[in-house]
Design a protein around this motif. Structure first.
Motif, mmCIF file in Angstrom:
data_model
loop_
_atom_site.group_PDB
_atom_site.id
_atom_site.type_symbol
_atom_site.label_atom_id
_atom_site.label_comp_id
_atom_site.label_asym_id
_atom_site.label_seq_id
_atom_site.Cartn_x
_atom_site.Cartn_y
_atom_site.Cartn_z
ATOM 1 N N UNK A 59 0.843 -1.193 0.000
ATOM 2 C CA UNK A 59 0.000 0.000 0.000
ATOM 3 C C UNK A 59 0.882 1.249 0.000
ATOM 4 N N UNK A 60 2.012 1.175 0.693
ATOM 5 C CA UNK A 60 2.942 2.312 0.707
ATOM 6 C C UNK A 60 3.449 2.623 -0.694
ATOM 7 N N UNK A 61 3.693 1.602 -1.497
ATOM 8 C CA UNK A 61 4.116 1.830 -2.884
ATOM 9 C C UNK A 61 3.009 2.560 -3.650
ATOM 10 N N UNK A 62 1.782 2.074 -3.531
ATOM 11 C CA UNK A 62 0.664 2.706 -4.234
ATOM 12 C C UNK A 62 0.493 4.164 -3.832
ATOM 13 N N UNK A 63 0.730 4.455 -2.575
ATOM 14 C CA UNK A 63 0.540 5.807 -2.061
ATOM 15 C C UNK A 63 1.756 6.712 -2.252
ATOM 16 N N UNK A 64 2.845 6.154 -2.793
ATOM 17 C CA UNK A 64 4.032 6.956 -3.049
ATOM 18 C C UNK A 64 4.940 7.120 -1.852
ATOM 19 N N UNK A 65 4.748 6.284 -0.828
ATOM 20 C CA UNK A 65 5.578 6.379 0.370
ATOM 21 C C UNK A 65 6.848 5.548 0.277
ATOM 22 N N UNK A 66 6.910 4.672 -0.724
ATOM 23 C CA UNK A 66 8.139 3.919 -0.988
ATOM 24 C C UNK A 66 8.284 3.725 -2.484
ATOM 25 N N UNK A 67 9.528 3.462 -2.914
ATOM 26 C CA UNK A 67 9.781 3.284 -4.334
ATOM 27 C C UNK A 67 9.637 1.809 -4.717
ATOM 28 N N UNK A 68 10.008 1.489 -5.947
ATOM 29 C CA UNK A 68 9.864 0.136 -6.468
ATOM 30 C C UNK A 68 10.682 -0.896 -5.687
ATOM 31 N N UNK A 69 11.748 -0.452 -5.052
ATOM 32 C CA UNK A 69 12.610 -1.382 -4.307
ATOM 33 C C UNK A 69 12.128 -1.582 -2.879
ATOM 34 N N UNK A 70 11.155 -0.815 -2.452
ATOM 35 C CA UNK A 70 10.662 -0.900 -1.086
ATOM 36 C C UNK A 70 11.312 0.096 -0.143
ATOM 37 N N UNK A 71 12.214 0.923 -0.669
ATOM 38 C CA UNK A 71 12.870 1.941 0.156
ATOM 39 C C UNK A 71 11.899 3.086 0.400
#
Length: 74
Positions: A59-71
């Motif tokens: 969900x963090x990826x979808x919301x822009x809170x993390x990048x494609x690598x999970x950082x």
């Protein structure tokens, strides 16, 4: 366009599905998916969870809170 809409469109394209198919699979209206993709609305938390599970992303990826690598993004 906001980050959520950009990422959702990218996931739809990468998975080679249509907005109609996504709406059907998530059991929501096609208009809801269109609004999300166009950046007109953002889904509720329950729909974000379903999208994350559907596309196997966080969900963090979808919301822009993390990048494609999970950082985490600052």
């Amino acid at each position: 366009m906001d980050i959520f809409a950009l990422r959702l469109n990218k996931l739809i394209k990468e998975n080679k599905i249509t907005r109609y198919r996504l709406a059907k699979d998530l059991q929501c209206s096609k208009q809801s998916v269109i609004n999300w993709c166009e950046g007109m609305n953002e889904p509720k938390a329950t729909q974000i969870r379903r999208l994350a599970l559907y596309f196997d992303v966080s969900a963090d990826y979808l919301l822009g809170l993390e990048d494609e690598t999970g950082a985490k993004v600052r």
